[in-house]
Design an enzyme around this catalytic site. Structure first.
Site, short mmCIF file in Angstrom:
data_model
loop_
_atom_site.label_atom_id
_atom_site.label_comp_id
_atom_site.label_asym_id
_atom_site.label_seq_id
_atom_site.Cartn_x
_atom_site.Cartn_y
_atom_site.Cartn_z
N GLY A 193 39.06 38.23 42.70
CA GLY A 193 37.66 38.53 42.43
C GLY A 193 37.46 39.69 41.49
O GLY A 193 36.32 40.03 41.16
N CYS A 194 38.53 40.32 41.06
CA CYS A 194 38.42 41.43 40.12
C CYS A 194 38.67 40.94 38.70
O CYS A 194 39.55 40.12 38.47
CB CYS A 194 39.45 42.52 40.44
SG CYS A 194 39.09 43.43 41.94
N GLN A 195 37.88 41.45 37.78
CA GLN A 195 38.03 41.09 36.36
C GLN A 195 39.37 41.60 35.84
O GLN A 195 40.08 40.89 35.15
CB GLN A 195 36.88 41.71 35.57
CG GLN A 195 36.95 41.48 34.08
CD GLN A 195 35.80 42.19 33.36
OE1 GLN A 195 34.95 42.80 33.99
NE2 GLN A 195 35.80 42.11 32.06
#
Length: 140
Positions: free
Chosen positions: A50-52
């Site tokens: 979920g982290c860029q």
């Protein structure tokens, strides 16, 4: 120092700056001061979904307290990791699960992050709470 005392300390540090460019500089500085991340823990199972950018989070239970290690390949994100670890590392699973991370809103972090970074912050907090839940279950 309690979790809330640590949060209050961070709020005080950030309140010294009015300009968000200065606050970003503080975040970058905090990220640069983050303890080095053990290369053995830089593996896929420690990556936060979920982290860029890439964020690794590792946790160990020592004497009833969870010790976190973290890192990121992005400088602002690494600063966010540093803040979360500063507040939550070294506390019991119950303390972590019961805490309200009010410093995030108080310093205006969420509103000054891009939507993808904001989602990443939520994902990091979820993962930290998941570790706390797992360690709590293991203790019972």
């Amino acid at each position: 120092m309690t979790i809330n005392e640590k949060q209050d300390e961070i709020i005080e540090e950030f309140s010294a700056f009015d300009d968000w460019m200065d606050k970003y500089s503080l975040l970058i500085e905090l990220g640069n001061e983050l303890d080095s991340f053990d290369e053995a823990n830089r593996k896929d199972q420690n990556l936060i979904d979920g982290c860029q950018s890439k964020v690794w989070l590792h946790a160990e239970l020592n004497n009833g307290n969870i010790e976190f290690q973290g890192d990121s390949d992005a400088i602002i994100t690494k600063g966010i990791v540093a803040l979360l670890l500063r507040v939550l590392s070294g506390h019991t699973p119950d303390e972590i699960l019961e805490t309200d991370l009010y410093f995030v809103d108080e310093i205006g972090l969420k509103e000054h992050l891009s939507p993808t970074r904001s989602n990443g912050l939520v994902a990091m907090i979820k993962q930290i709470k998941a570790y706390a839940l797992a360690f709590k279950a293991k203790q019972q």
